[in-house]
Design an enzyme around this catalytic site. Structure first.
Site, PDB file in Angstrom:
ATOM      1  N   HIS A  75       0.910  -1.474  -0.138  1.00  0.00           N
ATOM      2  CA  HIS A  75       0.043  -0.020   0.010  1.00  0.00           C
ATOM      3  C   HIS A  75       1.081   1.200  -0.028  1.00  0.00           C
ATOM      4  O   HIS A  75       0.442   2.382  -0.229  1.00  0.00           O
ATOM      5  CB  HIS A  75      -0.845   0.031   1.232  1.00  0.00           C
ATOM      6  CG  HIS A  75      -2.038  -0.980   1.015  1.00  0.00           C
ATOM      7  ND1 HIS A  75      -2.933  -1.138   0.174  1.00  0.00           N
ATOM      8  CD2 HIS A  75      -2.222  -2.052   2.080  1.00  0.00           C
ATOM      9  CE1 HIS A  75      -3.579  -2.377   0.376  1.00  0.00           C
ATOM     10  NE2 HIS A  75      -3.382  -2.938   1.707  1.00  0.00           N
ATOM     11  N   HIS A 108      -6.293  -7.186  -0.468  1.00  0.00           N
ATOM     12  CA  HIS A 108      -6.683  -5.578  -0.779  1.00  0.00           C
ATOM     13  C   HIS A 108      -5.534  -5.272  -1.985  1.00  0.00           C
ATOM     14  O   HIS A 108      -4.677  -5.578  -2.169  1.00  0.00           O
ATOM     15  CB  HIS A 108      -6.000  -4.996   0.186  1.00  0.00           C
ATOM     16  CG  HIS A 108      -6.826  -5.387   1.796  1.00  0.00           C
ATOM     17  ND1 HIS A 108      -6.199  -6.277   2.697  1.00  0.00           N
ATOM     18  CD2 HIS A 108      -7.979  -5.122   2.145  1.00  0.00           C
ATOM     19  CE1 HIS A 108      -6.853  -6.492   3.452  1.00  0.00           C
ATOM     20  NE2 HIS A 108      -8.135  -5.572   3.210  1.00  0.00           N
TER      21      HIS A 108
HETATM   22 ZN   LIG Z   1      -4.272  -7.078   2.588  1.00  0.00          ZN
END
Ligand SMILES: [Zn+2]
Length: 352
Positions: A166, A204
């Protein structure tokens, strides 16, 4: 399989994150790696190594994917925080204000509160005394894994936390500070690979990795993930994001609805691997390995079971590609070890 283990992973051990309106104990804990290491002791699929000591090489690699002012801020954030008020030493740092649309990001504010907002995108990723040391050592592991594969190792694993996918060019979030998968891809590029692919199988979307390479055609980014219309990180990861400029066509998002079964997930994996093969079959593959696709994961919504991670490892080996894996998410803490080692064991079994 060469495994580069971050020996400093316990130094990042933050207390509270903002989650659904409350400060709750962090999901991303040292216990996650404790479980992987315990399972590796039980099923040794490869020797554990320390990263190659090369500060200058690591700094150059980090500067190729992250902005200098971001790296400077992160490296000094804790000391700055404690210098503001010695009592801050007892509290982790969480941002609370961000420059959204219409605000300026080009002017570096003097205020610490403003700068930590500028360089982050959520309040779920506390910075504490050991964050920089742990993240930097993890980056060294990712770089070492990539160097091992560049030197003809079939596969290497960066076993580290905090995770990385991320983290973008100049922002942290999603428990991630330095982008280990992007660093591995950049290292492979810098050591002879003309074209590299990153396959992100975490629950994600790998928004940081996508953003770092979005304008480039030498690094294909592919991500299978929960649909951002309902799943974190919400604001990126849609199917129509295909890259821009020279990078147009070099990003593939495969969003899947919450509740997706293993059968559907493996179909999406085939689509992702087809894109990797089309990109250029001999390119080394970087796999951002999150196991929060597990049916018992507390913050995710897919239904993979422990055996499915063996299948994933086997499938990755059957690509025939050299592979660098980086450890990303996975929060069903006790099962993280079994599921991660299943991927490695499946890979080794099928790689022969
Ligand atoms: Zn994740």
């Amino acid at each position: 399989m060469k495994i580069f283990r971050n020996a400093l992973y316990r130094r990042h051990d933050a207390r509270l994150e903002m989650y659904r309106g409350r400060l709750v104990p962090c999901h991303e804990t040292p216990a996650r790696l404790d479980h992987v290491l315990a399972e590796l002791a039980r099923r040794p699929v490869g020797a554990l190594h320390d990263p190659v000591p090369d500060d200058a090489g690591l700094d150059a690699a980090l500067a190729a994917i992250h902005a200098p002012r971001y790296l400077d801020f992160l490296a000094g954030a804790w000391d700055e925080w404690v210098a503001l008020d010695p009592a801050n030493a007892g509290t982790d740092i969480l941002p609370a204000v961000w420059p959204v649309r219409g605000f300026r990001a080009d002017v570096l504010p003097e205020s610490f509160a403003a700068r930590i907002g500028l360089f982050s995108f959520d309040a779920g990723s506390p910075v504490m005394a050991g964050t920089w040391a742990a993240a930097r050592e993890g980056a060294a592991c990712a770089r070492s894994a990539a160097l091992a594969v560049a030197a003809a190792e079939r596969a290497a694993f960066a076993l580290t936390r905090p995770p990385g996918h991320h983290a973008g060019p100049d922002f942290f979030g999603g428990y991630c500070f330095l982008n280990n998968a992007a660093l591995a891809a950049q290292t492979l590029r810098d050591h002879g690979a003309a074209r590299v692919a990153v396959l992100d199988v975490d629950y994600h979307h790998g928004n940081g990795t996508q953003t770092i390479f979005y304008g480039r055609d030498d690094v294909l980014t592919v991500s299978l993930h929960g649909d951002p219309r309902t799943e974190y990180p919400f604001f990126l990861g849609h199917a129509d994001e295909r890259g821009e400029g020279a990078g147009l066509g070099a990003n593939l998002n495969l969003p899947l609805p919450r509740g997706t079964s293993a059968t559907t997930w493996f179909e999406a994996l085939e689509a992702g691997l087809a894109a990797v093969a089309a990109h250029r079959a001999e390119a080394p593959l970087v796999v951002a390995l999150g196991v929060d696709t597990f049916e018992g994961d507390p913050i995710s919504g897919f239904h993979l079971r422990a055996d499915d991670y063996l299948r994933l490892g086997e499938r990755l080996a059957r690509t025939g590609l050299p592979v660098v894996l980086t450890m990303e998410g996975g929060y069903a803490v006790a099962e993280v070890g079994v599921n991660v080692v299943n991927v490695l064991e499946g890979f080794m079994a099928a790689a022969g």
